[in-house]
Write an enzyme that holds these catalytic residues in place. Sequence first.
Site, PDB file in Angstrom:
ATOM      1  CE1 TYR A   5      -3.331   2.894   0.771  1.00 34.87           C
ATOM      2  CE2 TYR A   5      -2.065   3.275   2.771  1.00 34.87           C
ATOM      3  CZ  TYR A   5      -3.034   3.676   1.878  1.00 34.87           C
ATOM      4  OH  TYR A   5      -3.703   4.866   2.081  1.00 34.87           O
ATOM      5  N   GLY A   6       1.826   1.326   0.943  1.00 33.25           N
ATOM      6  CA  GLY A   6       2.706   2.493   1.039  1.00 33.25           C
ATOM      7  C   GLY A   6       3.550   2.662  -0.219  1.00 33.25           C
ATOM      8  CB  ALA A   7       5.226   0.238  -2.458  1.00 32.46           C
TER       9      ALA A   7
END
Length: 245
Positions: free
Chosen positions: A152-154
């Site tokens: 998700y953060g990527a």
Amino acid sequence: MHRNFAQQTALVTGATAGIGRATALALAARGADIIVHGRDEQRAADTLDRVEALGATARFEPADLSDPAQVTALTERVGQVDILINNAGIFHFARTADTTPATFDAHIAINLRAPYLLVQALAPAMAERGHGAVINVSSGAADTPGLGSGIYGATKAALESLTRVWAAEYGPAGVRVNAVAAGPTRTEGTAAYGDAFRSAGRAVALQRLAEPEEIAGAIAFMASPDASYVNGATLSAMGGQPALG
Ligand SMILES: NC(=O)c1ccc[n+]([C@@H]2O[C@H](COP(=O)([O-])OP(=O)(O)OC[C@H]3O[C@@H](n4cnc5c(N)ncnc54)[C@H](OP(=O)(O)O)[C@@H]3O)[C@@H](O)[C@H]2O)c1
């Protein structure tokens, strides 16, 4: 209220819930006509009613953003827009060892490829007309490592990177591209996380979760003429970082 967006049309992806719905309402309250995107017809009808109650026009354009053909069809139905809010996104948290290929692919498709295809299709017409604003909705997970928020953060870090590239590509033609990084916000999507999510609110300096309207206010500001010299930026709407110690 100052009608910043009179005679402008905004496409808000994921406007059937949470931050997207609040953004549709914030832009409508400032005079924009709204194209409500999402999938769920009932939730869309609720957003349409609330936008129309503000005196703005609104229409629903459904598309599953995981399917690139549907994203392209959406851009063809939408035509010209003045404001694009890339808000729709998924967040299915799992540690790397437990992240399936399907979960990985869904994050890339919905959170990253769909905004890419939307900008690719819609920003050139903004550039031709010499004005436009794109806001990408990011997250603190783009910068801060979280156990379970890897892919998700990527996708959000990549979206912030693309924000800077698009700002350089379309800025010379008068189109601004910015991001708003939201902190933990009370939405339909985060309701499922219950108490674990409420504790995320205690980890920010303001010591509480955000309401969707608070993120929508930051998005509306970045899309507005008040931010006319802001381009390629990521605005932190994350409640502030608490001091160590
Ligand atoms: N809430 C937070 O704490 C938080 C924090 C940081 C960043 N963000 C970001 O803010 C954005 C909105 O989050 P939220 O909490 O408001 O989300 P939410 O309540 O879960 O709503 C998600 C929206 O995205 C749409 N959507 C999801 N998958 C889709 C797909 N495959 N095709 C088309 N539409 C799809 C949903 O539409 P339908 O329901 O109609 O399918 C819905 O309108 C996301 O990009 C998220 O990453 C949220």
